[in-house]
Scaffold this motif. Structure first.
Motif, PDB file in Angstrom:
ATOM      1  N   SER A   1      29.960 -32.731   7.152  1.00  0.00           N
ATOM      2  CA  SER A   1      30.614 -31.409   6.388  1.00  0.00           C
ATOM      3  C   SER A   1      32.018 -31.913   5.630  1.00  0.00           C
ATOM      4  O   SER A   1      32.485 -32.922   5.897  1.00  0.00           O
ATOM      5  CB  SER A   1      30.981 -30.325   7.037  1.00  0.00           C
ATOM      6  N   ILE A   2      32.167 -31.075   4.674  1.00  0.00           N
ATOM      7  CA  ILE A   2      33.597 -31.243   3.913  1.00  0.00           C
ATOM      8  C   ILE A   2      34.286 -29.883   3.785  1.00  0.00           C
ATOM      9  O   ILE A   2      33.501 -28.944   3.425  1.00  0.00           O
ATOM     10  CB  ILE A   2      33.256 -32.061   2.400  1.00  0.00           C
ATOM     11  N   GLU A   3      35.480 -29.881   3.937  1.00  0.00           N
ATOM     12  CA  GLU A   3      36.423 -28.677   3.731  1.00  0.00           C
ATOM     13  C   GLU A   3      37.693 -29.019   3.273  1.00  0.00           C
ATOM     14  O   GLU A   3      38.260 -29.914   3.732  1.00  0.00           O
ATOM     15  CB  GLU A   3      36.427 -27.885   5.073  1.00  0.00           C
ATOM     16  N   MET A   4      37.972 -28.447   2.356  1.00  0.00           N
ATOM     17  CA  MET A   4      39.373 -28.693   1.586  1.00  0.00           C
ATOM     18  C   MET A   4      39.901 -27.601   1.150  1.00  0.00           C
ATOM     19  O   MET A   4      39.380 -26.542   0.914  1.00  0.00           O
ATOM     20  CB  MET A   4      39.248 -29.570   0.363  1.00  0.00           C
ATOM     21  N   ILE A   5      41.233 -27.575   0.896  1.00  0.00           N
ATOM     22  CA  ILE A   5      42.267 -26.463   0.307  1.00  0.00           C
ATOM     23  C   ILE A   5      42.818 -27.344  -0.880  1.00  0.00           C
ATOM     24  O   ILE A   5      43.420 -28.206  -0.462  1.00  0.00           O
ATOM     25  CB  ILE A   5      43.016 -25.558   1.180  1.00  0.00           C
ATOM     26  N   SER A   6      42.311 -27.361  -2.199  1.00  0.00           N
ATOM     27  CA  SER A   6      42.799 -28.340  -3.322  1.00  0.00           C
ATOM     28  C   SER A   6      42.949 -27.684  -4.486  1.00  0.00           C
ATOM     29  O   SER A   6      42.667 -26.365  -4.771  1.00  0.00           O
ATOM     30  CB  SER A   6      41.719 -29.178  -3.240  1.00  0.00           C
ATOM     31  N   GLY A   7      43.590 -28.407  -5.257  1.00  0.00           N
ATOM     32  CA  GLY A   7      43.699 -28.155  -6.675  1.00  0.00           C
ATOM     33  C   GLY A   7      45.000 -27.095  -6.796  1.00  0.00           C
ATOM     34  O   GLY A   7      45.322 -26.746  -5.810  1.00  0.00           O
ATOM     35  N   PRO A   8      45.416 -26.822  -7.964  1.00  0.00           N
ATOM     36  CA  PRO A   8      46.566 -26.082  -8.145  1.00  0.00           C
ATOM     37  C   PRO A   8      46.616 -24.797  -7.803  1.00  0.00           C
ATOM     38  O   PRO A   8      47.491 -24.188  -7.241  1.00  0.00           O
ATOM     39  CB  PRO A   8      46.891 -26.188  -9.570  1.00  0.00           C
ATOM     40  N   ALA A   9      45.391 -24.020  -7.706  1.00  0.00           N
ATOM     41  CA  ALA A   9      45.084 -22.889  -7.205  1.00  0.00           C
ATOM     42  C   ALA A   9      44.709 -22.803  -5.654  1.00  0.00           C
ATOM     43  O   ALA A   9      44.857 -21.822  -5.025  1.00  0.00           O
ATOM     44  CB  ALA A   9      43.743 -22.191  -7.969  1.00  0.00           C
ATOM     45  N   GLN A  10      44.771 -24.127  -5.168  1.00  0.00           N
ATOM     46  CA  GLN A  10      44.701 -24.221  -3.522  1.00  0.00           C
ATOM     47  C   GLN A  10      43.304 -23.425  -3.277  1.00  0.00           C
ATOM     48  O   GLN A  10      43.290 -22.621  -2.500  1.00  0.00           O
ATOM     49  CB  GLN A  10      45.761 -23.744  -2.701  1.00  0.00           C
ATOM     50  N   TYR A  11      42.190 -23.613  -3.953  1.00  0.00           N
ATOM     51  CA  TYR A  11      40.902 -22.989  -3.207  1.00  0.00           C
ATOM     52  C   TYR A  11      40.244 -23.681  -2.202  1.00  0.00           C
ATOM     53  O   TYR A  11      40.502 -25.001  -1.938  1.00  0.00           O
ATOM     54  CB  TYR A  11      39.788 -23.223  -4.675  1.00  0.00           C
ATOM     55  N   HIS A  12      40.057 -22.843  -1.496  1.00  0.00           N
ATOM     56  CA  HIS A  12      39.382 -23.098   0.018  1.00  0.00           C
ATOM     57  C   HIS A  12      37.957 -23.197  -0.154  1.00  0.00           C
ATOM     58  O   HIS A  12      37.141 -22.352  -0.423  1.00  0.00           O
ATOM     59  CB  HIS A  12      39.670 -22.170   1.106  1.00  0.00           C
ATOM     60  N   SER A  13      37.386 -24.765  -0.398  1.00  0.00           N
ATOM     61  CA  SER A  13      36.111 -24.851  -0.235  1.00  0.00           C
ATOM     62  C   SER A  13      35.531 -25.665   0.879  1.00  0.00           C
ATOM     63  O   SER A  13      36.385 -26.226   1.788  1.00  0.00           O
ATOM     64  CB  SER A  13      35.762 -25.731  -1.532  1.00  0.00           C
ATOM     65  N   LYS A  14      34.051 -25.208   1.055  1.00  0.00           N
ATOM     66  CA  LYS A  14      33.673 -25.894   2.369  1.00  0.00           C
ATOM     67  C   LYS A  14      32.038 -26.340   1.688  1.00  0.00           C
ATOM     68  O   LYS A  14      31.444 -25.686   0.796  1.00  0.00           O
ATOM     69  CB  LYS A  14      33.593 -25.218   3.488  1.00  0.00           C
ATOM     70  N   GLY A  15      31.464 -27.103   2.537  1.00  0.00           N
ATOM     71  CA  GLY A  15      29.953 -27.364   2.194  1.00  0.00           C
ATOM     72  C   GLY A  15      29.622 -28.668   2.904  1.00  0.00           C
ATOM     73  O   GLY A  15      30.305 -29.185   3.845  1.00  0.00           O
ATOM     74  N   ARG A  16      28.314 -28.967   2.655  1.00  0.00           N
ATOM     75  CA  ARG A  16      27.411 -30.019   3.502  1.00  0.00           C
ATOM     76  C   ARG A  16      27.684 -31.165   2.460  1.00  0.00           C
ATOM     77  O   ARG A  16      27.640 -31.193   1.288  1.00  0.00           O
ATOM     78  CB  ARG A  16      26.166 -29.437   3.737  1.00  0.00           C
ATOM     79  N   ILE A  17      27.765 -32.290   3.031  1.00  0.00           N
ATOM     80  CA  ILE A  17      27.582 -33.537   2.374  1.00  0.00           C
ATOM     81  C   ILE A  17      26.224 -33.860   2.085  1.00  0.00           C
ATOM     82  O   ILE A  17      25.468 -34.036   2.799  1.00  0.00           O
ATOM     83  CB  ILE A  17      28.507 -34.745   2.830  1.00  0.00           C
TER      84      ILE A  17
END
Length: 176
Positions: A64-80
């Motif tokens: 799995s991968i989960e991040m809060i990233s980018g200038p807008a701090q999007y919360h993304s998650k998913g499967r590798i």
């Protein structure tokens, strides 16, 4: 691909079919694939160029991968979907609805690293992005990849918003 006159960096392409787009960038980075791999998979490295305030990566196909990233701090998650160090990383990028993405996103991000002597050809492909979102993500990704190159070169990271504004005319207009 055409080149950005401001920085000499390759301009990305936005390919649209129906309601979805694919964004493709190719960059030659003057570093070995192992260093580039570390920059795109190490949470500490992602804090810099990708502006991650949080990143958790279970580094394996099916992980799995989960991040809060980018200038807008999007919360993304998913499967590798693919994990082949230091050659290929592909994962789901699922983001819940936010104001600029009212339907959320269910995209796939792919990073391919190909050794070219002492350098790496990095091919970044973001697929299944809604066409409305892709128009804003293309210059944003351009700016992020400029930050990645600077980080690898141990140079000051370009200001994301300033760089976004500089390269935005190279891409289709963002329509909110």
């Amino acid at each position: 691909m055409t080149r950005d006159a401001h920085a000499g960096s390759p301009q990305g392409q936005v390919l649209t079919e129906g309601q979805y787009s694919t964004i493709v960038f190719q960059r030659v980075l003057q570093h070995a694939p192992e260093l580039v791999w570390d920059a795109i998979t190490n949470p500490e490295e992602l804090k810099g160029w990708l502006m991650c305030s949080s990143a958790r990566i279970d580094g394996r196909t099916g992980g799995s991968i989960e991040m809060i990233s980018g200038p807008a701090q999007y919360h993304s998650k998913g499967r590798i979907l693919a994990w082949d160090p230091p050659h290929l990383l592909e994962y789901e990028w699922k983001v819940a609805a936010v104001s600029e993405m009212p339907m959320g996103q269910d995209a796939v991000f792919r990073y391919e690293l190909t050794r070219q002597g002492d350098s790496t050809l990095l091919t970044v492909t973001y697929s299944r992005i809604t066409k409305e979102v892709a128009t804003g993500f293309a210059p944003g990704t351009h700016a992020l990849l400029d930050r990645l190159a600077a980080q690898l070169d141990r140079q000051p990271l370009p200001d994301w918003m300033k760089r976004y504004d500089e390269v935005r005319p190279l891409y289709p207009a963002w329509k909110k």
